[in-house]
Write a protein that holds these residues in place. Structure first.
Motif, PDB file in Angstrom:
ATOM      1  N   ASN A  47       0.855  -1.178   0.000  1.00 44.56           N
ATOM      2  CA  ASN A  47       0.000   0.000   0.000  1.00 44.56           C
ATOM      3  C   ASN A  47       0.898   1.237   0.000  1.00 44.56           C
ATOM      4  N   ARG A  96       7.672   0.135   0.168  1.00 42.00           N
ATOM      5  CA  ARG A  96       7.092  -1.107   0.700  1.00 42.00           C
ATOM      6  C   ARG A  96       7.195  -2.242  -0.313  1.00 42.00           C
ATOM      7  N   HIS A 124      -3.537  -4.932  -0.580  1.00 42.92           N
ATOM      8  CA  HIS A 124      -4.538  -3.868  -0.699  1.00 42.92           C
ATOM      9  C   HIS A 124      -3.853  -2.574  -1.120  1.00 42.92           C
ATOM     10  N   TYR A 176     -10.236   5.602   4.017  1.00 44.21           N
ATOM     11  CA  TYR A 176     -10.644   4.372   3.325  1.00 44.21           C
ATOM     12  C   TYR A 176     -11.696   4.643   2.255  1.00 44.21           C
ATOM     13  N   ARG A 199      -9.332  -5.401  -1.029  1.00 43.40           N
ATOM     14  CA  ARG A 199     -10.408  -4.589  -0.436  1.00 43.40           C
ATOM     15  C   ARG A 199     -11.526  -4.292  -1.433  1.00 43.40           C
ATOM     16  N   PHE A 236     -12.866  -3.389   9.578  1.00 42.78           N
ATOM     17  CA  PHE A 236     -12.062  -2.507  10.412  1.00 42.78           C
ATOM     18  C   PHE A 236     -12.637  -2.560  11.810  1.00 42.78           C
ATOM     19  N   ALA A 264       3.041  -4.207   8.024  1.00 40.07           N
ATOM     20  CA  ALA A 264       2.408  -2.880   8.017  1.00 40.07           C
ATOM     21  C   ALA A 264       0.889  -2.946   8.157  1.00 40.07           C
ATOM     22  N   HIS A 300      -2.089  -4.830  12.195  1.00 40.99           N
ATOM     23  CA  HIS A 300      -3.094  -4.383  13.167  1.00 40.99           C
ATOM     24  C   HIS A 300      -4.498  -4.517  12.605  1.00 40.99           C
ATOM     25  N   ARG A 301      -4.641  -4.993  11.393  1.00 43.99           N
ATOM     26  CA  ARG A 301      -5.951  -5.117  10.757  1.00 43.99           C
ATOM     27  C   ARG A 301      -6.482  -6.532  10.914  1.00 43.99           C
ATOM     28  N   LYS A 321      -4.742   9.960   8.487  1.00 40.80           N
ATOM     29  CA  LYS A 321      -5.491   8.772   8.934  1.00 40.80           C
ATOM     30  C   LYS A 321      -5.765   8.931  10.420  1.00 40.80           C
ATOM     31  N   GLY A 353       0.415   2.587  11.289  1.00 40.52           N
ATOM     32  CA  GLY A 353      -0.549   2.200  12.319  1.00 40.52           C
ATOM     33  C   GLY A 353      -0.129   0.929  13.031  1.00 40.52           C
TER      34      GLY A 353
HETATM   35  C1  3PG Z   1      -0.930   1.307   6.241  1.00 43.83           C
HETATM   36  O1  3PG Z   1      -0.775   2.046   5.276  1.00 43.83           O
HETATM   37  O2  3PG Z   1      -0.793   1.671   7.416  1.00 43.83           O
HETATM   38  C2  3PG Z   1      -1.205  -0.141   5.996  1.00 43.83           C
HETATM   39  O3  3PG Z   1      -1.069  -0.462   4.651  1.00 43.83           O
HETATM   40  C3  3PG Z   1      -2.568  -0.458   6.466  1.00 43.83           C
HETATM   41  O4  3PG Z   1      -3.418   0.299   5.687  1.00 43.83           O
HETATM   42  P1  3PG Z   1      -4.828   0.716   6.269  1.00 43.83           P
HETATM   43  O5  3PG Z   1      -4.581   1.728   7.332  1.00 43.83           O
HETATM   44  O6  3PG Z   1      -5.563   1.236   5.084  1.00 43.83           O
HETATM   45  O7  3PG Z   1      -5.435  -0.539   6.827  1.00 43.83           O
END
Ligand code: 3PG
Length: 418
Positions: free
Chosen positions: A25, A40, A63, A70, A121, A130, A163, A166-167, A213, A391
């Motif tokens: 991402n 990344r 994703h 989002y 996604r 989420f 990365a 946490h999801r 974010k 995050g």
């Molecule tokens: C990020 O960019 O922190 C990770 O790829 C997770 O992405 P997200 O915050 O969209 O879940």
């Protein structure tokens, strides 16, 4: 095995179909849809090389979001081009996630070949999971469309997406319920390095939180403050603006309308509670910058003219933050101070990154935009550890077990089929 999780050393992948979740991402140019950075993508190359080198039939899941929370999701097609270039071999892309076309492409793979599926996604269940919305247990995630359709085609699951650790989503936590699993090399490195640093952070420990974010940022701030990890939190970006609004300060009609338009007004209450508990440890901007007639214009808090949209912290605030960073012994950074992509509104971020470059503190930065800023300001060599996670890094630092870590521990107990 490390931390109760298989590593790539524990899997025999030759001629096995391996589903590999990566986090590629990247910041995207909103106008052209092109990738503004490839850090990344570069970071997951060792895992992909190792897996294909050992003869795996490799299926990549990933994703790609937009710069603004989002709201938009982009195809992963451009990522396949970058991956092919970096790996020096073709990474096939298919514009399907788990439908018949994707499944046929997975079945057609030969040992050493790589297929990148489209943005996971695009599948509704992936987006609704989420933690602020619908919550499914890991067992329930194992029954979602993505897992039901793809797991039967695969032998093994590897997660290299630290990365996104946490999801709590099917592509990240569902497959481990069914398939023997392992963490990839990047995941292993980030998990081990950050665990090591956090065993004993030197104090003062300062967090710098900015960016756009902000749902996550408030949760992070609360946890690092309540857990006694952060001695100070320096705020910029939308985080700082929401905090000031919560503190009944005038951030200008432009900023208030933007926060409302983005649906963040509800966070003002969260911010009020945070300030009530931790005001002494949270630093907020005292001045701001906006663009007037194409040029940077700075205003102290309380004197922001009607019609001006603040897009950066002011130089007074940035100087104060520089002093905190230079006094600190450990600094964690997640998110820029403003719209650093534009010349008129980059000064706050530039000054903060200058201090990161010359402080004696151990510096850790995380997250896509922070990595982009580090490159832009030529600080890559000065930062002690650059984590692909934003995050995820901060959530990890709270001591909370990350959903993907929990799922990988589960998947590490599943034995491979003979
Ligand atoms: C990020 O960019 O922190 C990770 O790829 C997770 O992405 P997200 O915050 O969209 O879940």
């Amino acid at each position: 095995m490390r931390f109760g999780i298989n590593t790539l050393d524990d899997l025999d992948v030759k001629d096995k179909t391996v589903l590999c979740r990566i986090d590629i991402n990247q910041p995207v140019d909103q106008k052209t849809g092109t990738l503004k950075d490839t850090t990344r993508i570069e970071a997951c190359i060792p895992t992909l090389k190792e897996l294909t080198g050992k003869g795996a039939k490799l299926v990549l899941l990933a994703h790609q979001g937009s710069d603004i929370e989002y709201k938009n999701f982009y195809t992963t097609e451009p990522h396949a081009t970058v991956l092919s270039k970096l790996l020096g071999k073709e990474v096939r892309f298919i514009d399907d996630v788990c439908g018949p076309a994707a499944r046929a492409a997975v079945r057609a793979l030969k040992g050493g070949e790589i297929l990148l599926l489209d943005n996971v996604r695009f599948v509704a269940e992936e987006q609704t999971l989420f933690e602020t919305k619908l919550l499914l247990s890991h067992e329930e995630q194992a029954k979602t469309l993505l897992v039901r359709k793809l797991a039967p085609l695969a032998d093994l699951y590897v997660c290299d997406a630290f990365a996104a650790a946490h999801r709590d989503q099917p592509s990240l936590c569902g497959f481990e319920q069914i398939l023997p699993s392992a963490m990839g090399r990047l995941f292993e490195e980030e998990f081990c390095v950050i665990s090591g640093i956090m065993e004993k952070p030197e104090r003062p420990c300062v967090f710098v939180l900015g960016g756009a974010k902000i749902n996550d940022a408030f949760l992070m701030m609360n946890t690092v403050l309540s857990g006694g990890i952060a001695d100070r939190v320096l705020t910029g970006g939308l985080v700082g603006e929401v905090l000031l609004w919560a503190d009944d300060k005038d951030i200008g009609e432009g900023a208030r309308s933007f926060i409302k338009k983005e649906g963040y007004e509800g966070l003002v209450g969260t911010a009020k509670a945070l300030l009530a508990a931790y005001r002494d440890r949270v630093l907020m901007p005292e001045d701001f910058a906006a663009v007037r007639e194409g040029r940077r214009a700075e205003y102290p808090l309380g004197a922001i003219p009607a019609g001006a949209l603040v897009l950066d912290i002011g130089t007074g605030t940035a100087a104060r933050y520089q002093a905190e960073i230079r006094r600190a012994k450990t600094v964690f950074v997640n998110g820029p101070m403003g719209v650093f992509e534009e010349e008129a509104t980059e000064q706050g971020t530039r000054m903060v990154w200058d201090a990161l470059g010359d402080t004696a503190a151990y510096t850790v930065i995380g997250g896509g935009d922070s990595i982009t800023a580090t490159k832009k300001y030529g600080k890559t060599k000065d930062i002690d550890y650059i984590c692909t996670g934003g995050g995820a890094l901060i959530r990890f630092l709270t001591g909370e077990e990350l959903p993907v870590v929990k799922a990988l521990r589960h998947g590490s107990k599943i034995s491979p089929r003979r």
